[in-house]
Motif scaffolding. Sequence first.
Motif, PDB file in Angstrom:
ATOM      1  N   TYR A   4       0.826  -1.211   0.000  1.00  0.00           N
ATOM      2  CA  TYR A   4       0.000   0.000   0.000  1.00  0.00           C
ATOM      3  C   TYR A   4       0.857   1.256   0.000  1.00  0.00           C
ATOM      4  CZ  TYR A   4      -3.355  -3.508   1.321  1.00  0.00           C
ATOM      5  OH  TYR A   4      -4.133  -4.638   1.323  1.00  0.00           O
ATOM      6  N   ALA A   5       0.437   2.215  -0.805  1.00  0.00           N
ATOM      7  CA  ALA A   5       0.960   3.575  -0.727  1.00  0.00           C
ATOM      8  C   ALA A   5      -0.081   4.342   0.076  1.00  0.00           C
ATOM      9  CB  ALA A   5       1.120   4.182  -2.118  1.00  0.00           C
ATOM     10  N   ILE A   6       0.352   4.908   1.189  1.00  0.00           N
ATOM     11  CA  ILE A   6      -0.560   5.622   2.072  1.00  0.00           C
ATOM     12  C   ILE A   6      -0.093   7.065   2.156  1.00  0.00           C
ATOM     13  CG2 ILE A   6      -1.510   5.776   4.399  1.00  0.00           C
ATOM     14  CD1 ILE A   6      -0.906   2.747   4.665  1.00  0.00           C
ATOM     15  N   ALA A   7      -1.004   7.978   1.888  1.00  0.00           N
ATOM     16  CA  ALA A   7      -0.677   9.403   1.941  1.00  0.00           C
ATOM     17  C   ALA A   7      -1.581  10.107   2.940  1.00  0.00           C
ATOM     18  CB  ALA A   7      -0.845  10.042   0.558  1.00  0.00           C
ATOM     19  N   TYR A   8      -1.003  11.060   3.624  1.00  0.00           N
ATOM     20  CA  TYR A   8      -1.725  11.947   4.526  1.00  0.00           C
ATOM     21  C   TYR A   8      -1.442  13.354   4.010  1.00  0.00           C
ATOM     22  CZ  TYR A   8      -2.584  14.583   8.872  1.00  0.00           C
ATOM     23  OH  TYR A   8      -3.022  15.501   9.810  1.00  0.00           O
ATOM     24  N   LEU A   9      -2.357  13.869   3.208  1.00  0.00           N
ATOM     25  CA  LEU A   9      -2.149  15.156   2.555  1.00  0.00           C
ATOM     26  C   LEU A   9      -2.871  16.272   3.302  1.00  0.00           C
ATOM     27  CD1 LEU A   9      -2.495  14.230  -1.219  1.00  0.00           C
ATOM     28  CD2 LEU A   9      -0.448  14.266   0.216  1.00  0.00           C
ATOM     29  N   ARG A  10      -2.180  17.397   3.413  1.00  0.00           N
ATOM     30  CA  ARG A  10      -2.734  18.580   4.066  1.00  0.00           C
ATOM     31  C   ARG A  10      -2.488  19.789   3.168  1.00  0.00           C
ATOM     32  NH1 ARG A  10       0.528  15.945   6.790  1.00  0.00           N
ATOM     33  NH2 ARG A  10       2.148  17.493   7.007  1.00  0.00           N
ATOM     34  N   ASN A  11      -3.260  20.809   3.412  1.00  0.00           N
ATOM     35  CA  ASN A  11      -3.074  22.075   2.693  1.00  0.00           C
ATOM     36  C   ASN A  11      -3.033  21.876   1.182  1.00  0.00           C
ATOM     37  OD1 ASN A  11      -2.773  23.394   5.238  1.00  0.00           O
ATOM     38  ND2 ASN A  11      -0.635  22.753   5.271  1.00  0.00           N
ATOM     39  N   PHE A  91       5.150   3.736   2.210  1.00  0.00           N
ATOM     40  CA  PHE A  91       4.873   2.452   1.576  1.00  0.00           C
ATOM     41  C   PHE A  91       4.879   1.408   2.682  1.00  0.00           C
ATOM     42  CE2 PHE A  91       7.206   3.665  -2.623  1.00  0.00           C
ATOM     43  CZ  PHE A  91       6.240   4.607  -2.893  1.00  0.00           C
ATOM     44  N   VAL A  92       3.942   0.496   2.626  1.00  0.00           N
ATOM     45  CA  VAL A  92       3.879  -0.546   3.645  1.00  0.00           C
ATOM     46  C   VAL A  92       3.334  -1.826   3.027  1.00  0.00           C
ATOM     47  CG1 VAL A  92       1.593   0.148   4.485  1.00  0.00           C
ATOM     48  CG2 VAL A  92       3.142  -1.068   6.009  1.00  0.00           C
ATOM     49  N   GLU A  93       3.909  -2.934   3.457  1.00  0.00           N
ATOM     50  CA  GLU A  93       3.414  -4.227   3.006  1.00  0.00           C
ATOM     51  C   GLU A  93       2.293  -4.671   3.931  1.00  0.00           C
ATOM     52  OE1 GLU A  93       5.689  -7.811   0.954  1.00  0.00           O
ATOM     53  OE2 GLU A  93       6.174  -7.629   3.079  1.00  0.00           O
ATOM     54  N   GLY A  94       1.258  -5.248   3.355  1.00  0.00           N
ATOM     55  CA  GLY A  94       0.126  -5.718   4.132  1.00  0.00           C
ATOM     56  C   GLY A  94       0.417  -7.051   4.808  1.00  0.00           C
ATOM     57  N   VAL A  95      -0.572  -7.545   5.506  1.00  0.00           N
ATOM     58  CA  VAL A  95      -0.501  -8.863   6.133  1.00  0.00           C
ATOM     59  C   VAL A  95      -1.625  -9.713   5.557  1.00  0.00           C
ATOM     60  CG1 VAL A  95       0.568  -8.025   8.254  1.00  0.00           C
ATOM     61  CG2 VAL A  95      -1.928  -8.118   8.094  1.00  0.00           C
ATOM     62  N   ASP A  96      -1.492 -11.030   5.685  1.00  0.00           N
ATOM     63  CA  ASP A  96      -2.559 -11.872   5.155  1.00  0.00           C
ATOM     64  C   ASP A  96      -3.693 -11.997   6.177  1.00  0.00           C
ATOM     65  OD1 ASP A  96      -1.988 -14.005   6.957  1.00  0.00           O
ATOM     66  OD2 ASP A  96      -0.536 -14.844   5.569  1.00  0.00           O
ATOM     67  N   ARG A  97      -4.768 -12.612   5.764  1.00  0.00           N
ATOM     68  CA  ARG A  97      -5.976 -12.690   6.596  1.00  0.00           C
ATOM     69  C   ARG A  97      -5.794 -13.549   7.840  1.00  0.00           C
ATOM     70  NH1 ARG A  97     -10.484 -10.523   4.281  1.00  0.00           N
ATOM     71  NH2 ARG A  97     -11.859 -11.840   5.506  1.00  0.00           N
ATOM     72  N   THR A  98      -4.729 -14.335   7.880  1.00  0.00           N
ATOM     73  CA  THR A  98      -4.500 -15.174   9.062  1.00  0.00           C
ATOM     74  C   THR A  98      -3.669 -14.459  10.127  1.00  0.00           C
ATOM     75  OG1 THR A  98      -2.474 -16.171   8.168  1.00  0.00           O
ATOM     76  CG2 THR A  98      -4.589 -17.258   7.635  1.00  0.00           C
ATOM     77  N   HIS A  99      -3.212 -13.252   9.834  1.00  0.00           N
ATOM     78  CA  HIS A  99      -2.372 -12.495  10.764  1.00  0.00           C
ATOM     79  C   HIS A  99      -3.119 -12.217  12.070  1.00  0.00           C
ATOM     80  CE1 HIS A  99       0.662  -9.566  12.036  1.00  0.00           C
ATOM     81  NE2 HIS A  99      -0.364  -8.850  12.476  1.00  0.00           N
TER      82      HIS A  99
END
Length: 111
Positions: A4-11, A91-99
Amino acid sequence: MKAYAIAYLRNVRMGTEIVEYLERIDETLAPFDGHFIVHGASPEPIEGEWEGAPIVIEFPDYDHLRDWYESPDYREILPLRTENSDGVVIFVEGVDRTHKATDVLVDASAH
């Protein structure tokens, strides 16, 4: 594993350059199978303060994510966003559903 690409945009200074960025980003995501899973929704702060827009883009894996971000097509439009908003992108790698939450304890003891 999904990434996932995660953004926290302001202004965000909404103008012609941000509009152009929005009009062009989807075509940069398509070759890397990226798609928005959070975009444009108003967040409801439950704990702490939040002043900005959350954005999450999902990719099949970390390689697709990195290749998209470094692609010539995305690099061409990136300044349209960075020069017209403030924010943080991770950028962050996800986990599977068994996590399970305790899985991080096992991972932490390996370091």
